[in-house]
Design an enzyme around this catalytic site. Sequence first.
Site, PDB file in Angstrom:
ATOM      1  N   TRP A 272      49.038  32.341  42.367  1.00  0.00           N
ATOM      2  CA  TRP A 272      47.676  33.309  42.106  1.00  0.00           C
ATOM      3  C   TRP A 272      47.760  34.912  42.007  1.00  0.00           C
ATOM      4  O   TRP A 272      48.344  35.160  43.311  1.00  0.00           O
ATOM      5  CB  TRP A 272      46.453  33.204  42.775  1.00  0.00           C
ATOM      6  CG  TRP A 272      45.170  33.787  42.425  1.00  0.00           C
ATOM      7  CD1 TRP A 272      44.534  35.368  42.391  1.00  0.00           C
ATOM      8  CD2 TRP A 272      44.785  33.641  41.315  1.00  0.00           C
ATOM      9  NE1 TRP A 272      43.923  36.297  42.462  1.00  0.00           N
ATOM     10  CE2 TRP A 272      43.381  34.978  41.877  1.00  0.00           C
ATOM     11  CE3 TRP A 272      44.008  32.700  40.395  1.00  0.00           C
ATOM     12  CZ2 TRP A 272      42.392  35.049  40.532  1.00  0.00           C
ATOM     13  CZ3 TRP A 272      42.517  32.493  39.826  1.00  0.00           C
ATOM     14  CH2 TRP A 272      42.169  33.904  39.969  1.00  0.00           C
ATOM     15  N   MET A 273      47.726  36.307  40.821  1.00  0.00           N
ATOM     16  CA  MET A 273      47.339  36.867  41.076  1.00  0.00           C
ATOM     17  C   MET A 273      46.324  37.321  40.089  1.00  0.00           C
ATOM     18  O   MET A 273      45.398  36.404  39.352  1.00  0.00           O
ATOM     19  CB  MET A 273      48.810  38.202  40.347  1.00  0.00           C
ATOM     20  CG  MET A 273      48.488  39.191  39.987  1.00  0.00           C
ATOM     21  SD  MET A 273      49.812  38.988  37.963  1.00  0.00           S
ATOM     22  CE  MET A 273      49.506  39.109  36.797  1.00  0.00           C
TER      23      MET A 273
ATOM     24  N   ASP B 189      42.914  41.392  40.130  1.00  0.00           N
ATOM     25  CA  ASP B 189      43.264  42.695  39.894  1.00  0.00           C
ATOM     26  C   ASP B 189      44.499  43.527  39.886  1.00  0.00           C
ATOM     27  O   ASP B 189      45.550  43.428  40.929  1.00  0.00           O
ATOM     28  CB  ASP B 189      41.994  43.657  40.782  1.00  0.00           C
ATOM     29  CG  ASP B 189      40.792  42.898  40.441  1.00  0.00           C
ATOM     30  OD1 ASP B 189      40.049  43.402  41.374  1.00  0.00           O
ATOM     31  OD2 ASP B 189      40.531  41.921  39.774  1.00  0.00           O
TER      32      ASP B 189
ATOM     33  N   ARG C  43      33.108  48.495  47.204  1.00  0.00           N
ATOM     34  CA  ARG C  43      35.165  48.118  46.937  1.00  0.00           C
ATOM     35  C   ARG C  43      35.381  48.658  45.695  1.00  0.00           C
ATOM     36  O   ARG C  43      34.850  48.861  44.503  1.00  0.00           O
ATOM     37  CB  ARG C  43      35.090  46.252  46.645  1.00  0.00           C
ATOM     38  CG  ARG C  43      34.075  45.026  45.623  1.00  0.00           C
ATOM     39  CD  ARG C  43      34.486  44.035  46.238  1.00  0.00           C
ATOM     40  NE  ARG C  43      33.465  43.459  44.848  1.00  0.00           N
ATOM     41  CZ  ARG C  43      32.883  42.687  44.843  1.00  0.00           C
ATOM     42  NH1 ARG C  43      31.824  42.905  45.746  1.00  0.00           N
ATOM     43  NH2 ARG C  43      31.736  42.419  44.015  1.00  0.00           N
ATOM     44  N   ASP C  44      36.379  49.233  46.120  1.00  0.00           N
ATOM     45  CA  ASP C  44      37.521  49.087  43.890  1.00  0.00           C
ATOM     46  C   ASP C  44      36.951  50.601  44.171  1.00  0.00           C
ATOM     47  O   ASP C  44      36.970  51.575  42.983  1.00  0.00           O
ATOM     48  CB  ASP C  44      37.147  48.803  43.233  1.00  0.00           C
ATOM     49  CG  ASP C  44      36.908  46.906  43.008  1.00  0.00           C
ATOM     50  OD1 ASP C  44      36.051  46.598  42.098  1.00  0.00           O
ATOM     51  OD2 ASP C  44      37.158  46.300  44.033  1.00  0.00           O
TER      52      ASP C  44
ATOM     53  N   TRP D  61      42.598  44.009  48.819  1.00  0.00           N
ATOM     54  CA  TRP D  61      41.626  44.501  47.912  1.00  0.00           C
ATOM     55  C   TRP D  61      42.153  45.566  47.364  1.00  0.00           C
ATOM     56  O   TRP D  61      42.926  46.110  47.574  1.00  0.00           O
ATOM     57  CB  TRP D  61      40.403  44.296  47.745  1.00  0.00           C
ATOM     58  CG  TRP D  61      40.046  42.788  48.693  1.00  0.00           C
ATOM     59  CD1 TRP D  61      40.564  41.326  48.709  1.00  0.00           C
ATOM     60  CD2 TRP D  61      38.469  42.066  49.026  1.00  0.00           C
ATOM     61  NE1 TRP D  61      40.487  40.322  49.331  1.00  0.00           N
ATOM     62  CE2 TRP D  61      38.622  40.972  49.236  1.00  0.00           C
ATOM     63  CE3 TRP D  61      37.907  42.583  48.691  1.00  0.00           C
ATOM     64  CZ2 TRP D  61      37.635  39.901  49.482  1.00  0.00           C
ATOM     65  CZ3 TRP D  61      36.020  41.954  49.522  1.00  0.00           C
ATOM     66  CH2 TRP D  61      36.253  40.504  49.786  1.00  0.00           C
ATOM     67  N   THR D  62      41.481  45.765  46.235  1.00  0.00           N
ATOM     68  CA  THR D  62      42.327  46.271  45.005  1.00  0.00           C
ATOM     69  C   THR D  62      41.661  47.877  45.814  1.00  0.00           C
ATOM     70  O   THR D  62      40.695  48.587  46.486  1.00  0.00           O
ATOM     71  CB  THR D  62      41.188  45.923  43.811  1.00  0.00           C
ATOM     72  OG1 THR D  62      41.679  44.486  43.613  1.00  0.00           O
ATOM     73  CG2 THR D  62      40.996  47.125  42.452  1.00  0.00           C
TER      74      THR D  62
ATOM     75  N   GLU E  66      31.977  46.535  40.087  1.00  0.00           N
ATOM     76  CA  GLU E  66      34.064  46.245  40.273  1.00  0.00           C
ATOM     77  C   GLU E  66      34.684  47.068  39.826  1.00  0.00           C
ATOM     78  O   GLU E  66      34.175  47.418  37.932  1.00  0.00           O
ATOM     79  CB  GLU E  66      33.677  44.792  40.163  1.00  0.00           C
ATOM     80  CG  GLU E  66      33.251  43.959  40.998  1.00  0.00           C
ATOM     81  CD  GLU E  66      34.371  42.923  41.308  1.00  0.00           C
ATOM     82  OE1 GLU E  66      33.685  41.950  42.113  1.00  0.00           O
ATOM     83  OE2 GLU E  66      33.711  41.479  40.207  1.00  0.00           O
TER      84      GLU E  66
ATOM     85  N   GLN F  40      46.624  42.070  42.901  1.00  0.00           N
ATOM     86  CA  GLN F  40      45.898  41.389  43.823  1.00  0.00           C
ATOM     87  C   GLN F  40      47.255  40.299  43.747  1.00  0.00           C
ATOM     88  O   GLN F  40      46.861  39.150  42.981  1.00  0.00           O
ATOM     89  CB  GLN F  40      44.571  41.255  43.581  1.00  0.00           C
ATOM     90  CG  GLN F  40      43.278  43.074  43.865  1.00  0.00           C
ATOM     91  CD  GLN F  40      43.096  42.427  45.098  1.00  0.00           C
ATOM     92  OE1 GLN F  40      42.143  42.372  45.552  1.00  0.00           O
ATOM     93  NE2 GLN F  40      44.367  43.605  45.791  1.00  0.00           N
TER      94      GLN F  40
END
Lengths: 161, 657
Positions: free
Chosen positions: B125-126, B128, B251-252, B187-188, B306, B144
């Site tokens: 799985w991939m 962002d 986040r991000d 995460w991102t 996001e 990700q």
Amino acid sequence: MKKVMMVVMMVMVMVSEASMIEQTCKETPDFNLCVSLLDSDPRGSSADTSGLALILIDKIKGLATKTLKEINGLYKKRPELRRALDECSRRYKTILNADVPEATEAISKGVPKFGEDGVIDAGVEAAVCEGEFKGKSPLTSLTKSMQKITNVTRAIVRMLL
Amino acid sequence: MASSDPLLPISAREEDPLSSDVSRSDPNAETHRRRRPVKGLLAVSFGLFFIAFYVALIATHDGSRSNDVKSDGTASRARLAGVSEKGNDGMWKLTGDRNTVSFSWNNSMLSWQRTAFHFQPEQNWMNDPNGPLFYKGWYHFFYQYNPNAAVWGDIVWGHAVSKDLIHWVHLPLAMVADQWYDANGVWTGSATFLEDGSIVMLYTGSTDKFVQVQNLAYPEDLNDPLLLKWVKFPGNPVLVPPPGILPKDFRDPTTAWKTSAGKWRITIGSKINRTGISLVYDTTDFKTYEKLDTLLHKVPNTGMWECVDFYPVSKTKVKGLDTSINGPDVKHIVKASMDDTRIDHYAIGTYFDSNGTWIPDDPTIDVGISTSLRYDYGKFYASKTFYDQNKGRRILWSWIGESDSESADVQKGWSSLQGIPRTVVLDTKTGKNLVQWPVEEVKSLRLSSKKFDMEVGPGSLVHVDVGPAAQLDIEAEFEIKKESLDKILGDASVAAEAEEFSCQKSGGSTVRGALGPFGFSVLADERLSEQTPVYFYVAKGKDSKLKTFFCTDTSRSSFANDVVKPIYGSSVPVLKGEKLTMRILVDHSIVEAFGQGGRTCITSRVYPTKAIYGAAKLFLFNNAIDATITASFNVWQMNSAFIHPYSEEAVRALSRA
């Protein structure tokens, strides 16, 4: 006087406990099912919205396990359904090995959209399995249960977005 | 959730009527206390406990009540999930023909789905795109990644490099979840170049207690052009959720830009109740930050923002700008990925550096409002741009998820792609939208080409013989013949339909109008039992003006009953004197369509079961009732990008190069 007050408080608390589940379940497509699933779980009374979603994902897991057992049992009883049972087996294993862990992790970590994906997919997998039997499914009542539970769960997961 | 809010009302409420009951009982308690001190204290503490418990429940009620479930959400999500509405018997019905033979994915169908020239890891799985950058001759791409499964989970940073954004070499994982502050997910994040040419990476970590925090990392060795190893700042996290922001709504972080005061500034998306917001922080060293009181921007009822992106675009020049550029020739773009709807929206506006705020040029299409602009009207999310200092362009990456079932993803062993990187500039002709175009380097994949010029009458279908048709680059120009146009515009009996038409709701490519639809049917089998039309629909407006729509119809793309098959698209601006142009990149299970030079873009995922391998063909069609069109187009066979799997020898060879 104090005893009366304590009883009143306990009743208020009990009423509010049911209220949190009731409040949440009101916003789902199946209030009665939602309440009965959450009330029956000891964690339900003190759970927040995330916690309620996780309880329902557990129910999805339990139902998928039960359905997989049923599928395995059908190989002997209905050998002519082998192809459909193979596909169903694959689909329900996906629910257990992919959808449920994905949804559990996503909701625990606060990225509910992946939880929604997992729950929606559980409904799709169950529908596809049912469709394999072209109208003569031995699993219909289990499929219906899965559809209903995933609908309710999805509604609660959306509240977290 | 570990929010401190529920605790506040308790102390506040201890002054309210409920607690006065306790105080009223105090005199009794006092009397009792003299005789039975323990029982009295116990009773009072039980009383307080129940009050606290009750009040805490009230507080959490308020919390959950503020999260409305969009009442139309359930039904449309179900439709998107590939199942139609419930029938009378309460059962979900599957999309597609109910009488089709029950369907199973086989390995031949599934392995065909893997793309030839789009970025994807070798397996699993991939999601962002992360920290894209150009450094010492290499384009770097991070993403990700789930090393363990073909569904989201256990997220770490994957890494790959390329000289040209097309031919990639997979590298070892850049960062894994090995610290308490990212134990539950790396995460991102985004990269920033400092003045000395060094790189800092800011990314979100999900801590061991599930709190979202921002962390700093940097390359271990700036002399390594492959940037293989990354070091996490020992003082992490550098940012934790500020007061008023929930621990899972933070986040991000973006690439930083220089303020006129000489500080670095970043923005991070979040939400307050249902209002999407973007927080702003200033820093000089990326280690300590000062949160601005103002928000970059906020829009009510848009939910969590996001993957916020913020960057300047030139008003007059067709080129990219470094993220720190500002000035009179510049507009600023605010983009956010809407958690609620999985749509990326952007808006053009003006940035005020003095207080770190931004306002849109057109508030009626503010970021995240359903009618606001999108990079792409199909399957496209979590996009992120970076400034490519190598060629002076701003480049857009995007996560293209699957539209199939997770069963199929597990069976085929992978899930998700990245879109072809696109350049992004302001449309200097309209001034009101961005224009995107696949990077020039994609052309290096073009092999043989065929050129066609034809006139296509109403209700016609033409097989375009190009040989294999699963890896194509098509550039086409269309014109509706003047006679047809004049006749239809002049004919009062031809109803105006521009105001009602939408790609999504007007029935797809088989519904015939006066002036459309016309375009290409890709990934179609000989009998067109499976096909994916990409087309223009020109509609007459009430004012007799024409409105043009650009759509991709995936509703008949596959017999499979467990895939999502929407019709995507939008209106596309067509200026006076312009011909209608479209470009289509076909690469197995992804179709990317660009209308009017990239004014309207549509990415689709399709999973044909028959129109695969040698059976996949290309058709040109004109379903208009009256209009004849002329089509002038080139079709190129596209080579594979031969994305290189990770191997130690390859990496060593590259390091020496």
